[in-house]
Design a protein around this motif. Structure first.
Motif, short mmCIF file in Angstrom:
data_model
loop_
_atom_site.label_atom_id
_atom_site.label_comp_id
_atom_site.label_asym_id
_atom_site.label_seq_id
_atom_site.Cartn_x
_atom_site.Cartn_y
_atom_site.Cartn_z
N GLU A 97 40.41 -94.07 85.16
CA GLU A 97 39.05 -94.20 84.61
C GLU A 97 38.04 -93.84 85.71
O GLU A 97 36.98 -93.29 85.43
CB GLU A 97 38.84 -95.62 84.10
CG GLU A 97 39.64 -95.93 82.84
CD GLU A 97 39.43 -97.35 82.36
OE1 GLU A 97 38.52 -98.04 82.89
OE2 GLU A 97 40.17 -97.79 81.46
N PHE A 98 38.39 -94.19 86.92
CA PHE A 98 37.68 -93.69 88.10
C PHE A 98 38.53 -92.54 88.61
O PHE A 98 39.64 -92.74 89.09
CB PHE A 98 37.55 -94.80 89.15
CG PHE A 98 37.12 -94.30 90.51
CD1 PHE A 98 35.87 -93.74 90.70
CD2 PHE A 98 37.97 -94.40 91.60
CE1 PHE A 98 35.48 -93.28 91.95
CE2 PHE A 98 37.59 -93.96 92.86
CZ PHE A 98 36.34 -93.39 93.03
N ASN A 99 38.01 -91.30 88.47
CA ASN A 99 38.87 -90.14 88.69
C ASN A 99 38.20 -89.11 89.60
O ASN A 99 37.77 -88.04 89.16
CB ASN A 99 39.23 -89.49 87.35
CG ASN A 99 40.28 -88.41 87.51
OD1 ASN A 99 41.07 -88.45 88.45
ND2 ASN A 99 40.30 -87.46 86.59
N GLU B 221 30.39 -100.68 99.31
CA GLU B 221 29.08 -100.64 98.65
C GLU B 221 28.83 -99.25 98.07
O GLU B 221 28.29 -99.12 96.96
CB GLU B 221 27.99 -101.01 99.66
CG GLU B 221 27.95 -102.48 100.03
CD GLU B 221 27.72 -103.38 98.82
OE1 GLU B 221 26.88 -103.01 97.95
OE2 GLU B 221 28.38 -104.42 98.73
N PHE B 222 29.22 -98.24 98.81
CA PHE B 222 29.08 -96.87 98.31
C PHE B 222 29.91 -96.67 97.04
O PHE B 222 29.44 -96.10 96.05
CB PHE B 222 29.51 -95.89 99.40
CG PHE B 222 29.69 -94.47 98.91
CD1 PHE B 222 28.59 -93.73 98.47
CD2 PHE B 222 30.94 -93.89 98.89
CE1 PHE B 222 28.75 -92.42 98.01
CE2 PHE B 222 31.11 -92.59 98.44
CZ PHE B 222 30.01 -91.86 98.00
N LEU B 223 31.14 -97.15 97.07
CA LEU B 223 32.02 -97.01 95.91
C LEU B 223 31.44 -97.72 94.69
O LEU B 223 31.48 -97.20 93.57
CB LEU B 223 33.40 -97.58 96.26
CG LEU B 223 34.49 -97.46 95.20
CD1 LEU B 223 34.77 -96.00 94.89
CD2 LEU B 223 35.76 -98.16 95.66
N LYS B 224 30.88 -98.90 94.91
CA LYS B 224 30.27 -99.65 93.81
C LYS B 224 29.13 -98.87 93.18
O LYS B 224 28.99 -98.82 91.94
CB LYS B 224 29.78 -101.01 94.33
CG LYS B 224 29.19 -101.91 93.26
CD LYS B 224 28.80 -103.25 93.87
CE LYS B 224 28.20 -104.17 92.81
NZ LYS B 224 27.79 -105.48 93.41
N ILE C 256 31.11 -96.22 84.69
CA ILE C 256 32.52 -96.52 84.53
C ILE C 256 32.64 -98.00 84.16
O ILE C 256 32.02 -98.86 84.81
CB ILE C 256 33.29 -96.20 85.82
CG1 ILE C 256 33.22 -94.68 86.07
CG2 ILE C 256 34.74 -96.65 85.74
CD1 ILE C 256 33.78 -94.25 87.40
N LYS C 257 33.41 -98.30 83.13
CA LYS C 257 33.38 -99.65 82.55
C LYS C 257 33.99 -100.72 83.46
O LYS C 257 33.70 -101.90 83.31
CB LYS C 257 34.10 -99.66 81.21
CG LYS C 257 35.58 -99.33 81.26
CD LYS C 257 36.20 -99.37 79.87
CE LYS C 257 37.68 -99.08 79.90
NZ LYS C 257 38.30 -99.14 78.55
N GLY C 258 34.86 -100.32 84.37
CA GLY C 258 35.48 -101.30 85.25
C GLY C 258 34.92 -101.27 86.66
O GLY C 258 34.17 -100.36 87.03
N HIS C 259 35.31 -102.29 87.43
CA HIS C 259 34.91 -102.36 88.84
C HIS C 259 36.12 -102.83 89.65
O HIS C 259 37.08 -103.39 89.12
CB HIS C 259 33.74 -103.32 89.04
CG HIS C 259 32.46 -102.81 88.47
ND1 HIS C 259 31.64 -101.93 89.14
CD2 HIS C 259 31.87 -103.05 87.28
CE1 HIS C 259 30.59 -101.65 88.40
NE2 HIS C 259 30.69 -102.32 87.24
#
Length: 537
Positions: free
Chosen positions: A436-438, A482-485, A493-496
């Motif tokens: 989902e994170f791609n 923090e950058f990734l968030k 993107i629906k997840g974390h």
């Protein structure tokens, strides 16, 4: 021939031993008068004395050994750096006669100095007459070791430890028999104490058949006999190749044991054997004494028992005897008592925390399934993970979920990949997000030697990202998270990614929707980094 360094190890711990009726000054004077020690050697002799808190006959014999060793080699003896001078050298008849005369004279000096008694004198004189020694140092070595053992295994000290076992409920009805055994010198090795303890067994692998089908269940029955509540039925086992171990020129095999207790099925994986194809050779023993018994600790945890089984190793000198070991059931407080420095045996450390029970684990897996954590896994993958959960020690729900493929990513905050660590992190995080994170077109040049910064580049959809991070040796830059968030939020993107509790410098990350996170956090079905790990987790 056993080496001398083990003497110093034991003597450091034997704080209560006296000097066999000799004062320190009179003992040194005897050594000088009997020409076992010269004035020029006093400095070196006292140097070694100062390293040892107690002053015993074994202490003086050890120091004499060091002095004689230096005379022979020019250096003091070290277990790690010195060459072996204890191997027997073939002497001619005349050379042996001459050596025996010198050995007998030296033995007489030891007796006059009161470092050995009459019984020891006669015993070692007989060995000299039988041409047992070819070096004086061999004689000193053996006498010192015997003296040490006599001090260490003295009746008074053994009885004191027996009283400690009785006072802490580790020995009960067998106490009187234990005292009789001590008086009759039947306690020859600390493992012998277990024969008199309440809930213990000594496993001697030499007493069992050689085939696993004949011995494995027997050993498990012997072990279960320590506590009646561990009775089991439906014992079964498989031997499986361990595909997780390196496969260069070694094949590692495990036992997968299953049994039923209290209408529940339990499994445990433990090491069995090592096979080297190039040599067509098998090695190692019949059973993994450090792991096999933990199947019973799962049963005890399910019963909320105050007891856990512990392994007790047997030592020959400093070497572990893998063929004989003990299993003993102890409470948390009893374990602490036996970990004290005056104990003759020390049990393995076991986890007394209230781990998830079998029923709680099954329910947690049902909850994970219900909220969609395994929607990306096939039925086969789910069943394989359940099998893995059943075989491992699950100290928390985090370990349960870790058994399922691509659910939790573990990494060390001290980076091991020094070529493109941030690229690797992204790829692994993409896996646990089920893509989902791609991110694609990932690049990251990392030069710890020449640069203080590194740039990570990648694309998500039509968006390109570039971020520079500090290089602080091999530690990860906290700005990465923090950058990734921010990237996740920007791309809706629906997840974390959420951090789990580890208690160390390693990190574990799980990918969840906000709803999944809230549910798992509130019901403590995972332990997150902002939660304190308690006995209930």
């Amino acid at each position: 021939m056993a080496n001398l360094l083990k003497i110093i190890v034991f003597l450091i711990f034997l704080k209560s031993i006296g000097l066999n009726a000799q004062s320190e000054n009179s003992a040194l004077q005897n050594l000088l008068e009997n020409k076992l020690l010269e004035n020029k050697d006093l400095k070196d002799f006292k140097k070694f004395q100062e390293k040892i808190e107690t002053k015993t006959n074994a202490t003086y014999l050890y120091c004499l050994f060091q002095i004689e060793y230096k005379k022979l080699t020019g250096n003091f003896y070290s277990d790690f750096f010195s060459h072996n001078i204890f191997e027997n050298t073939k002497l001619t008849t005349e050379e042996q006669k001459k050596e025996n005369l010198e050995l007998s004279a030296y033995l007489s000096k030891l007796k006059k100095s009161e470092l050995i008694n009459e019984k020891q004198y006669l015993e070692f004189q007989k060995k000299i007459n039988d041409n047992f020694y070819t070096y004086q140092l061999q004689l000193i070595n053996e006498i010192a070791n015997q003296s040490l053992k006599a001090d260490y295994m003295s009746s008074d000290k053994l009885k004191k430890f027996a009283n400690k076992l009785r006072d802490n409920g580790i020995v009960g009805l067998q106490y009187d028999n234990l005292i009789i055994a001590i008086e009759n010198e039947k306690i020859e090795n600390p493992i012998d104490f277990l024969s008199y303890c309440n809930k213990s067994v000594i496993i001697n692998l030499n007493n069992y058949p050689t085939e696993p089908v004949k011995y494995l269940e027997l050993i498990h029955k012997e072990t279960a006999g320590t506590i009646p509540e561990l009775a089991f039925t439906n014992f079964d086992f498989q031997i499986e190749l361990d595909n997780e171990m390196p496969d260069d020129d070694s094949k590692f095999y495990n036992f997968i044991v299953s049994l039923q207790s209290n209408e529940k099925k339990y499994k445990q994986k433990s090491f069995y054997n090592l096979y080297t194809p190039s040599k067509n050779k098998y090695s190692n023993g019949k059973i993994d004494s450090q792991e096999y018994y933990k199947i019973f600790n799962k049963i005890l945890a399910d019963q909320h028992s105050a007891y856990r089984l512990h392994e007790v190793k047997t030592y020959n000198g400093r070497a572990i005897n893998d063929e004989i070991f003990g299993i003993i059931a102890l409470t948390r407080e009893q374990e602490k008592v036996l970990q004290e420095s005056d104990s003759y045996f020390r049990p393995s450390y076991e986890d007394f925390k209230s781990k998830p029970t079998t029923e709680q684990i099954e329910k947690a897996i049902e909850e994970y399934t219900k909220i969609g954590l395994f929607s990306h896994l096939s039925p086969t993958q789910i069943n394989e993970a359940k099998e893995k959960v059943s075989m491992q020690e699950n100290r928390s729900y985090n370990e349960v979920l870790s058994a399922f493929a691509n659910m939790i990513y573990w990494y060390d905050t001290e980076l091991s990949n020094l070529e493109d660590p941030y690229a690797e992190l992204l790829k692994e995080l993409a896996k646990i997000s089920n893509n989902e994170f791609n991110p694609v077109n990932i690049s990251n040049i990392f030069d710890i030697e020449k640069s203080k910064k590194t740039t990570l580049k990648f694309k998500i959809g039509n968006k390109s990202y570039s971020k520079t991070f500090k290089i602080n040796d091999d530690w990860i830059d906290v700005d990465f998270f923090e950058f990734l968030k921010s990237v996740l939020v920007e791309n809706k993107i629906k997840g974390h990614f959420y951090d789990l509790f580890t208690g160390g410098q390693d990190a574990q990350v799980v990918y969840l929707t906000k709803q999944q996170y809230d549910y798992l956090h509130e019901n403590r079905l995972l332990v997150f980094s902002d939660q304190e790990w308690t006995d209930e987790d």
